[in-house]
Design a protein around this motif. Structure first.
Motif, PDB file in Angstrom:
ATOM      1  N   GLN A   1       0.829  -1.199   0.000  1.00 25.61           N
ATOM      2  CA  GLN A   1       0.000   0.000   0.000  1.00 25.61           C
ATOM      3  C   GLN A   1       0.862   1.245   0.000  1.00 25.61           C
ATOM      4  O   GLN A   1       1.932   1.280   0.608  1.00 25.61           O
ATOM      5  N   ASP A   2       0.399   2.268  -0.718  1.00 27.83           N
ATOM      6  CA  ASP A   2       1.060   3.567  -0.736  1.00 27.83           C
ATOM      7  C   ASP A   2      -0.009   4.625  -0.980  1.00 27.83           C
ATOM      8  O   ASP A   2      -1.126   4.312  -1.430  1.00 27.83           O
ATOM      9  N   LYS A   3       0.328   5.870  -0.688  1.00 34.49           N
ATOM     10  CA  LYS A   3      -0.571   6.980  -0.994  1.00 34.49           C
ATOM     11  C   LYS A   3      -0.307   7.429  -2.439  1.00 34.49           C
ATOM     12  O   LYS A   3       0.825   7.751  -2.793  1.00 34.49           O
ATOM     13  N   VAL A   4      -1.347   7.427  -3.251  1.00 36.68           N
ATOM     14  CA  VAL A   4      -1.266   7.907  -4.629  1.00 36.68           C
ATOM     15  C   VAL A   4      -2.279   9.034  -4.766  1.00 36.68           C
ATOM     16  O   VAL A   4      -3.480   8.820  -4.566  1.00 36.68           O
ATOM     17  N   ASP A   5      -1.786  10.217  -5.067  1.00 31.34           N
ATOM     18  CA  ASP A   5      -2.642  11.408  -5.137  1.00 31.34           C
ATOM     19  C   ASP A   5      -3.451  11.577  -3.849  1.00 31.34           C
ATOM     20  O   ASP A   5      -4.645  11.905  -3.872  1.00 31.34           O
ATOM     21  N   GLY A   6      -2.802  11.304  -2.725  1.00 30.21           N
ATOM     22  CA  GLY A   6      -3.424  11.502  -1.422  1.00 30.21           C
ATOM     23  C   GLY A   6      -4.339  10.383  -0.967  1.00 30.21           C
ATOM     24  O   GLY A   6      -4.886  10.450   0.137  1.00 30.21           O
ATOM     25  N   LYS A   7      -4.496   9.336  -1.782  1.00 29.50           N
ATOM     26  CA  LYS A   7      -5.421   8.246  -1.454  1.00 29.50           C
ATOM     27  C   LYS A   7      -4.646   6.961  -1.197  1.00 29.50           C
ATOM     28  O   LYS A   7      -3.750   6.597  -1.964  1.00 29.50           O
ATOM     29  N   THR A   8      -4.994   6.267  -0.101  1.00 33.38           N
ATOM     30  CA  THR A   8      -4.376   4.967   0.173  1.00 33.38           C
ATOM     31  C   THR A   8      -4.732   3.995  -0.948  1.00 33.38           C
ATOM     32  O   THR A   8      -5.911   3.774  -1.239  1.00 33.38           O
ATOM     33  N   THR A   9      -3.708   3.398  -1.561  1.00 36.76           N
ATOM     34  CA  THR A   9      -3.892   2.611  -2.785  1.00 36.76           C
ATOM     35  C   THR A   9      -3.189   1.268  -2.661  1.00 36.76           C
ATOM     36  O   THR A   9      -2.036   1.187  -2.213  1.00 36.76           O
ATOM     37  N   ASN A  10      -3.881   0.201  -3.060  1.00 35.85           N
ATOM     38  CA  ASN A  10      -3.279  -1.130  -3.146  1.00 35.85           C
ATOM     39  C   ASN A  10      -2.542  -1.239  -4.481  1.00 35.85           C
ATOM     40  O   ASN A  10      -3.167  -1.240  -5.546  1.00 35.85           O
ATOM     41  N   ILE A  11      -1.220  -1.318  -4.406  1.00 34.43           N
ATOM     42  CA  ILE A  11      -0.400  -1.432  -5.611  1.00 34.43           C
ATOM     43  C   ILE A  11      -0.004  -2.885  -5.811  1.00 34.43           C
ATOM     44  O   ILE A  11       0.419  -3.563  -4.869  1.00 34.43           O
ATOM     45  N   ALA A  12      -0.150  -3.370  -7.033  1.00 36.19           N
ATOM     46  CA  ALA A  12       0.249  -4.732  -7.388  1.00 36.19           C
ATOM     47  C   ALA A  12       1.271  -4.657  -8.518  1.00 36.19           C
ATOM     48  O   ALA A  12       0.981  -4.108  -9.584  1.00 36.19           O
ATOM     49  N   TYR A  13       2.449  -5.168  -8.252  1.00 38.12           N
ATOM     50  CA  TYR A  13       3.486  -5.286  -9.282  1.00 38.12           C
ATOM     51  C   TYR A  13       3.496  -6.747  -9.703  1.00 38.12           C
ATOM     52  O   TYR A  13       3.928  -7.623  -8.939  1.00 38.12           O
ATOM     53  N   VAL A  14       2.987  -7.028 -10.900  1.00 38.83           N
ATOM     54  CA  VAL A  14       2.680  -8.399 -11.308  1.00 38.83           C
ATOM     55  C   VAL A  14       3.554  -8.797 -12.486  1.00 38.83           C
ATOM     56  O   VAL A  14       3.617  -8.091 -13.500  1.00 38.83           O
ATOM     57  N   ASP A  15       4.181  -9.939 -12.359  1.00 39.30           N
ATOM     58  CA  ASP A  15       5.091 -10.427 -13.390  1.00 39.30           C
ATOM     59  C   ASP A  15       4.358 -10.703 -14.699  1.00 39.30           C
ATOM     60  O   ASP A  15       3.123 -10.783 -14.753  1.00 39.30           O
ATOM     61  N   SER A  16       5.135 -10.883 -15.746  1.00 40.63           N
ATOM     62  CA  SER A  16       4.584 -11.240 -17.059  1.00 40.63           C
ATOM     63  C   SER A  16       3.805 -12.542 -16.971  1.00 40.63           C
ATOM     64  O   SER A  16       4.206 -13.493 -16.286  1.00 40.63           O
TER      65      SER A  16
END
Length: 297
Positions: A192-207
């Protein structure tokens, strides 16, 4: 006891038979791993979230996660990108020693080629899984699909992960998800990180692609289709407000002056699209295999 090295005896006979014959042609030169220029086009640090930065190249993602306790790198791109990545660390106010952990998506040269140099320059620990650790240690040699064509400096793992394990540094908390298929050791990472001030679930997904892979009756990877099926299911269920992929275009990203996702997609759509493509590949290979069988010897 059986006589050994009969092929060598036959070869000696062949060589002796060449005496006086026309000199054979030289053996071919080695060919370097050639990639599109965009994979090697440097970009400045590009902000994605408050603590998440793209520091790689125009088309290949290398993510840096920052915390007062240090930084985490996910993927390092090609061998040539090590100095560029270190330069981008400096541009973000970090010293090499501030990089504490190196993670990755899968162990192919276009994503881990620089990791050995970065490990030496920073002292960071390389964190991976058992399947990838073997390929990293061999420098990409004897790859299931590519043989010895995608070599890079070998990398020694410092920590081996299990599926679902957490990796933490300061307030950074990343969870690893094993998604075998593209390689047996392919991984996704979520945090999780703040993106444009909003708590956001980020997924870095392999090929999730299978470029020219043998999917039907593959003797080196018998369960490859089943593994892809497992991975499609897992990817579709990830916490995924924002999807990022190792090859930027696969998830609609463009990295130039800014990091822009012009064609946003989510994890479910990403997995569904890959599954449909894989099914087409399997069907085509079965048709080809059947045609060969009917053709006979």
């Amino acid at each position: 006891m059986p006589i050994k090295f009969l092929p060598g005896i036959a070869l000696l006979g062949t060589i002796s038979g060449l005496a006086g014959a026309e000199e054979p042609s030289p053996l071919p030169q080695l060919e370097a791993y050639q990639v599109p220029e965009s994979w090697l086009q440097p970009v400045p640090p590009l902000k994605i979230g408050d603590n998440t930065w793209q520091i790689g190249t125009e088309a290949i993602t290398s993510l840096l996660l920052k915390d007062p306790a240090g930084a985490i790198l996910i993927d390092g791109g090609m061998v040539q990108t090590a100095d560029h990545l270190l330069g981008n660390l400096k541009a973000l106010g970090l010293q090499p020693s501030d990089l504490k952990l190196i993670l990755h998506s899968h162990a192919h040269a276009d994503h881990v080629g620089s990791l050995a140099a970065l490990q030496r320059a920073t002292g960071a620990q390389v964190v991976t899984n058992a399947e990838s650790a073997i390929l990293l240690a061999s420098g990409g040699a004897d790859d299931i699909h590519f043989g010895d064509s995608l070599l890079y400096p070998p990398v020694q793992a410092d920590r081996i992960l299990h599926h679902g394990e957490l990796v933490t540094l300061g307030k950074l908390r990343l969870q690893v998800h094993f998604i075998p298929g593209h390689t047996p050791g392919s991984m996704a990472w979520t945090w999780q990180d703040k993106v444009d001030g909003k708590t956001t679930n980020i997924a870095y997904v392999d090929s999730l692609s299978a470029p020219d892979y043998q999917l039907v009756d593959n003797p080196r990877y018998p369960d490859i289709v089943q593994d892809y099926g497992l991975s499609f299911e897992r990817v579709g269920q990830l916490p995924c407000d924002l999807l990022i992929t190792p090859h930027a275009g696969a998830s609609g990203w463009h990295y130039r002056a800014r990091a822009v996702q012009e064609k946003p997609t989510d994890c479910r759509a990403y997995a569904d699209r890959a599954q449909k493509k894989l099914e087409r590949q399997i069907s085509a290979q079965k048709v080809t295999q059947s045609a060969r069988g009917h053709a006979g010897p």
